[in-house]
Every structure is written in structure tokens, then in C-alpha cells.
Design a protein around this motif. Structure first.
Motif, PDB file in Angstrom:
ATOM      1  N   ASP A  72      19.327  31.592  27.892  1.00  0.00           N
ATOM      2  CA  ASP A  72      18.496  30.385  27.844  1.00  0.00           C
ATOM      3  C   ASP A  72      17.011  30.702  27.856  1.00  0.00           C
ATOM      4  O   ASP A  72      16.206  30.006  27.226  1.00  0.00           O
ATOM      5  CB  ASP A  72      18.840  29.460  29.015  1.00  0.00           C
ATOM      6  CG  ASP A  72      20.182  28.778  28.830  1.00  0.00           C
ATOM      7  OD1 ASP A  72      20.653  28.717  27.672  1.00  0.00           O
ATOM      8  OD2 ASP A  72      20.771  28.317  29.830  1.00  0.00           O
ATOM      9  N   LYS A  73      16.636  31.758  28.587  1.00  0.00           N
ATOM     10  CA  LYS A  73      15.211  32.083  28.735  1.00  0.00           C
ATOM     11  C   LYS A  73      14.717  33.057  27.663  1.00  0.00           C
ATOM     12  O   LYS A  73      13.522  33.379  27.638  1.00  0.00           O
ATOM     13  CB  LYS A  73      14.954  32.676  30.119  1.00  0.00           C
ATOM     14  CG  LYS A  73      15.168  31.661  31.241  1.00  0.00           C
ATOM     15  CD  LYS A  73      14.829  32.245  32.600  1.00  0.00           C
ATOM     16  CE  LYS A  73      14.982  31.205  33.702  1.00  0.00           C
ATOM     17  NZ  LYS A  73      14.650  31.738  35.045  1.00  0.00           N
ATOM     18  N   ALA A  74      15.604  33.518  26.819  1.00  0.00           N
ATOM     19  CA  ALA A  74      15.192  34.449  25.764  1.00  0.00           C
ATOM     20  C   ALA A  74      14.287  33.728  24.769  1.00  0.00           C
ATOM     21  O   ALA A  74      14.478  32.548  24.459  1.00  0.00           O
ATOM     22  CB  ALA A  74      16.428  35.005  25.064  1.00  0.00           C
ATOM     23  N   HIS A  75      13.267  34.451  24.260  1.00  0.00           N
ATOM     24  CA  HIS A  75      12.313  33.859  23.311  1.00  0.00           C
ATOM     25  C   HIS A  75      12.727  34.087  21.868  1.00  0.00           C
ATOM     26  O   HIS A  75      11.936  33.848  20.952  1.00  0.00           O
ATOM     27  CB  HIS A  75      10.910  34.448  23.548  1.00  0.00           C
ATOM     28  CG  HIS A  75      10.337  34.100  24.887  1.00  0.00           C
ATOM     29  ND1 HIS A  75       9.951  32.823  25.230  1.00  0.00           N
ATOM     30  CD2 HIS A  75      10.102  34.874  25.980  1.00  0.00           C
ATOM     31  CE1 HIS A  75       9.485  32.813  26.469  1.00  0.00           C
ATOM     32  NE2 HIS A  75       9.572  34.044  26.954  1.00  0.00           N
ATOM     33  N   VAL A  76      13.934  34.544  21.669  1.00  0.00           N
ATOM     34  CA  VAL A  76      14.461  34.717  20.312  1.00  0.00           C
ATOM     35  C   VAL A  76      15.722  33.867  20.183  1.00  0.00           C
ATOM     36  O   VAL A  76      16.423  33.628  21.170  1.00  0.00           O
ATOM     37  CB  VAL A  76      14.803  36.200  20.025  1.00  0.00           C
ATOM     38  CG1 VAL A  76      13.544  37.040  19.987  1.00  0.00           C
ATOM     39  CG2 VAL A  76      15.771  36.747  21.048  1.00  0.00           C
ATOM     40  N   ASN A 127      21.267  29.049  22.643  1.00  0.00           N
ATOM     41  CA  ASN A 127      20.170  29.021  23.609  1.00  0.00           C
ATOM     42  C   ASN A 127      19.047  28.069  23.201  1.00  0.00           C
ATOM     43  O   ASN A 127      19.070  27.456  22.119  1.00  0.00           O
ATOM     44  CB  ASN A 127      19.637  30.430  23.871  1.00  0.00           C
ATOM     45  CG  ASN A 127      18.827  30.976  22.708  1.00  0.00           C
ATOM     46  OD1 ASN A 127      18.866  30.442  21.604  1.00  0.00           O
ATOM     47  ND2 ASN A 127      18.089  32.051  22.961  1.00  0.00           N
ATOM     48  N   SER A 128      18.040  27.967  24.063  1.00  0.00           N
ATOM     49  CA  SER A 128      16.960  27.001  23.840  1.00  0.00           C
ATOM     50  C   SER A 128      16.128  27.354  22.618  1.00  0.00           C
ATOM     51  O   SER A 128      15.583  26.463  21.944  1.00  0.00           O
ATOM     52  CB  SER A 128      16.068  26.930  25.084  1.00  0.00           C
ATOM     53  OG  SER A 128      15.553  28.207  25.417  1.00  0.00           O
ATOM     54  N   SER A 129      16.012  28.646  22.308  1.00  0.00           N
ATOM     55  CA  SER A 129      15.264  29.044  21.111  1.00  0.00           C
ATOM     56  C   SER A 129      15.983  28.597  19.838  1.00  0.00           C
ATOM     57  O   SER A 129      15.329  28.251  18.836  1.00  0.00           O
ATOM     58  CB  SER A 129      15.063  30.561  21.095  1.00  0.00           C
ATOM     59  OG  SER A 129      14.223  30.969  22.157  1.00  0.00           O
ATOM     60  N   LEU A 138      14.490  26.087  17.002  1.00  0.00           N
ATOM     61  CA  LEU A 138      14.508  26.456  15.597  1.00  0.00           C
ATOM     62  C   LEU A 138      15.210  25.425  14.734  1.00  0.00           C
ATOM     63  O   LEU A 138      14.719  25.051  13.661  1.00  0.00           O
ATOM     64  CB  LEU A 138      15.208  27.808  15.443  1.00  0.00           C
ATOM     65  CG  LEU A 138      15.390  28.320  14.016  1.00  0.00           C
ATOM     66  CD1 LEU A 138      14.046  28.654  13.386  1.00  0.00           C
ATOM     67  CD2 LEU A 138      16.299  29.537  13.996  1.00  0.00           C
ATOM     68  N   THR A 139      16.356  24.927  15.215  1.00  0.00           N
ATOM     69  CA  THR A 139      17.193  24.062  14.377  1.00  0.00           C
ATOM     70  C   THR A 139      17.117  22.583  14.751  1.00  0.00           C
ATOM     71  O   THR A 139      17.515  21.730  13.946  1.00  0.00           O
ATOM     72  CB  THR A 139      18.657  24.504  14.470  1.00  0.00           C
ATOM     73  OG1 THR A 139      19.114  24.310  15.817  1.00  0.00           O
ATOM     74  CG2 THR A 139      18.806  25.974  14.101  1.00  0.00           C
ATOM     75  N   GLY A 140      16.674  22.304  15.970  1.00  0.00           N
ATOM     76  CA  GLY A 140      16.683  20.923  16.423  1.00  0.00           C
ATOM     77  C   GLY A 140      18.047  20.458  16.909  1.00  0.00           C
ATOM     78  O   GLY A 140      18.212  19.303  17.289  1.00  0.00           O
ATOM     79  N   LEU A 141      19.019  21.352  16.917  1.00  0.00           N
ATOM     80  CA  LEU A 141      20.369  21.022  17.365  1.00  0.00           C
ATOM     81  C   LEU A 141      20.539  21.428  18.825  1.00  0.00           C
ATOM     82  O   LEU A 141      20.327  22.596  19.184  1.00  0.00           O
ATOM     83  CB  LEU A 141      21.409  21.740  16.501  1.00  0.00           C
ATOM     84  CG  LEU A 141      21.377  21.413  15.000  1.00  0.00           C
ATOM     85  CD1 LEU A 141      22.362  22.310  14.248  1.00  0.00           C
ATOM     86  CD2 LEU A 141      21.683  19.944  14.768  1.00  0.00           C
TER      87      LEU A 141
END
Length: 329
Positions: A235-239, A254-256, A260-263
Motif C-alpha cells: 500500500d505504501k509503495a510509490h510504484v 495498491n494505492s499507486s 494510475l488507473t482510477g480503479l
């Protein structure tokens, strides 16, 4: 795929807890069964007379002592195994007690069949001393492992074993001094073999089941902690990071990936990745999934596949733009 190979290798190395105990217990029961069958089929088998017993001559069944010379060391070994873990240390630590228990049983037999008091009484002292020394050694072993897991249950099994040995010794001496008849003595021995000693196996099974449950709980807690740590790391990864199962269904997002996708993660969970990507890479993903699912596949251990997926910016502006991601199998 490599993870599956590692799991298969681990399964091959797994040693069933308590499996050796089961074989030893079966050996002890088998010894009793063979003795009972031998005594019944051959009318007692090899029988000597204890001419020096108080109250008159008594029959001495060699098969009974042969059974004890095997069963007693096995019972001692089973109890010692409750405190010790590795097989080499069990045999090395228990060897003196096993040898002593074998010989003190036959010393008791020699005491009964000898025609002279000069042999009878020294053999009785030798037999009883051997039994006492084996018991002291087992108590010392228990004391050395008093901080071990489930110590109270293990010590309870040891106490039960020692009490049964004391009971057998008491019956043996009662017969030698004419307190009970020979037939009554043999009847009680047969009853105790079929009941009292069996309970020791039940105690051992209870201990092993408890140890197994505790081990499963420990691994479950470790797995849950690892899962939480992995989830937090993802979750905390920036990729952008996602994962899927062998059927291609999304398991992590994850959150990135959301940025990126909005999903959102909840909206893509259990959806098939093929349904979310561009048509240009669908077949490549399907091929890699089939290769992963095939245990006999000669595929490389790690393949990179380009995944074309629609970005949030493209969706907001109603554009056909896609983002290329590298996915490893």
C-alpha cells in the motif's frame, strides 16, 4: 511458479510430528499381541518353576519376560521422546536406560528360575536396583527439560509410567512372597497389559495433538503478521503493484495502481486481469497464466510481459491513451 516449486520441496521435507511415537507404540502393542498368541497357542510356551518362592513352587513364563524385555525399553524410549526432539540425541541420551531396563527384566527372570538362594537374592537386588536407576535417570531428564513446552503434561505421562512400573514390581514381589496365587498374578499381568499401558499411549497422543495445535497456531500467527506487513508494504509503495492468482484474478492492488488507473482495490478484487487490460496484451497474459498453471511447463522461471492498461488521465479526458507496465511471471 518458483513459489510453487519451493512449497513442493518444503512438503517433501516435512516430518510428521509424532510419527515415530506411533511406530514405537505399535511395536509395543505388537509385542503384547505376539506374546498373548504364543502363550495361548502353546499352552504357556517355555515354562520354568520357581522352587524357592514362598508358599510353594510357581510357574515362570519365559514369554512374559521376553515381552517385558522389549516393551519396557520401548515405553521408556517413548516417554523420553516427549522431552527430547532430535532422533540422535534421543538414542544417545536414552541408551543407558534402555540397556539397563532390558537387563533388569532378565535379572528378574534369572532370580525366579535359579535353584539357589546365592543367586536368587543378588538377582532380586540387581533387578530392583536397575528399575530404580532407570526411573531416577528419567526424572533427571525431566528436570533438565522443565522449561520445555507442555512440561506438566509430559511430566504427568512420566509419573503415570513410573506408577505402572511400581505396580508391576509390587505384583511381582507379591507373587514371590506368596501373597497371591500364580494364576491370579498372570491374570492381573494380562489385564494390565491390555488396559493400563494402553492409557500411556493415549496420554502421548494427547500431548502430540496439543503440540501440533500449538505449532499450527504459531505458524498461523506468523503468516497473519507476514500478510499484514506485506499488505502495508504494498500500500505504501510509490510504484504501481498488483498481484493475481493462477486463474488471473486480482488479489492485490495498491494505492499507486489506484492513482494510475482510477480503479479502487475493492472494485477490482477477484476480477480477471484480462478484463482490465488492452486487447493487445490479452493473449500474452493468458499464455503466461497457462504456463504457470502447468506444473510440467518448461517455461523460464521469470518472464516479463508488457501490460497495456488504461490510465486515469486517459479515462477522465475520454482518450484512448494507455500505460505500459512490465509484469513478471
Amino acid at each position: 511458479r518458483q513459489l510453487l516449486k519451493d512449497v513442493d520441496a518444503l512438503v517433501d521435507e516435512v516430518r510428521l510430528p509424532g510419527s515415530d511415537d506411533s511406530w514405537l507404540t505399535l511395536a509395543e502393542y505388537g509385542c503384547k499381541l505376539l506374546t498373548a498368541a504364543y502363550v495361548w497357542l502353546f499352552s504357556g510356551g517355555v515354562v520354568h518353576q520357581d522352587a524357592l518362592a514362598l508358599g510353594g513352587s510357581r510357574s515362570v513364563y519365559a514369554a512374559r519376560f521376553a515381552q517385558w524385555s522389549v516393551a519396557v525399553p520401548i515405553l521408556v524410549l517413548i516417554t523420553n521422546k516427549a522431552f527430547l526432539e532430535s532422533t540422535p540425541s534421543i538414542l544417545q541420551r536414552s541408551a543407558p536406560s534402555l540397556v539397563a531396563s532390558f537387563f533388569y527384566v532378565w535379572a528378574a527372570w534369572l532370580m525366579e528360575v535359579t535353584p539357589t538362594h546365592w543367586v536368587r537374592w543378588p538377582m532380586m537386588v540387581l533387578s530392583l536396583s536397575g528399575a530404580v536407576l532407570v526411573s531416577i535417570d528419567q526424572l533427571k531428564l525431566a528436570s533438565q527439560h522443565r522449561t520445555s513446552q507442555l512440561f506438566h503434561l509430559k511430566f504427568g505421562m512420566l509419573s503415570y509410567q513410573l506408577l505402572t512400573f511400581v505396580l508391576y514390581a509390587s505384583l511381582f514381589l507379591a507373587g514371590r512372597f506368596g501373597v497371591m496365587s500364580s494364576s491370579s498374578e498372570q491374570f492381573v499381568y494380562a489385564y494390565l497389559d491390555a488396559s493400563v499401558k494402553v492409557f500411556q499411549g493415549a496420554l502421548l497422543a494427547m500431548i502430540r495433538n496439543r503440540e501440533g495445535a500449538m505449532e499450527i497456531h504459531r505458524w498461523w500467527m506468523a503468516s497473519a503478521a507476514m500478510q499484514r506487513d506485506l499488505q502495508e508494504l504494498l500500500d505504501k509503495a510509490h510504484v504501481p503493484i498488483f498481484s493475481m492468482d493462477l486463474d488471473g484474478k486480482i488479489t492485490q492492488w495498491n494505492s499507486s495502481m489506484f492513482k494510475l488507473t482510477g480503479l479502487k482495490s475493492d472494485s477490482v478484487q477477484c476480477k480477471n486481469l484480462v478484463d482490465l487490460v488492452d486487447a493487445s496484451c490479452k493473449e500474452a497474459i493468458r499464455a503466461e497464466l497457462r504456463a504457470c498453471a502447468d506444473a510440467s511447463s518448461a517455461h523460464a522461471d521469470a518472464n516479463l510481459v508488457e501490460v497495456a492498461i488504461r490510465t486515469k488521465a486517459a479515462s477522465d479526458q475520454n482518450l484512448p491513451a494507455i500505460r505500459m507496465l512490465a509484469m513478471t511471471f
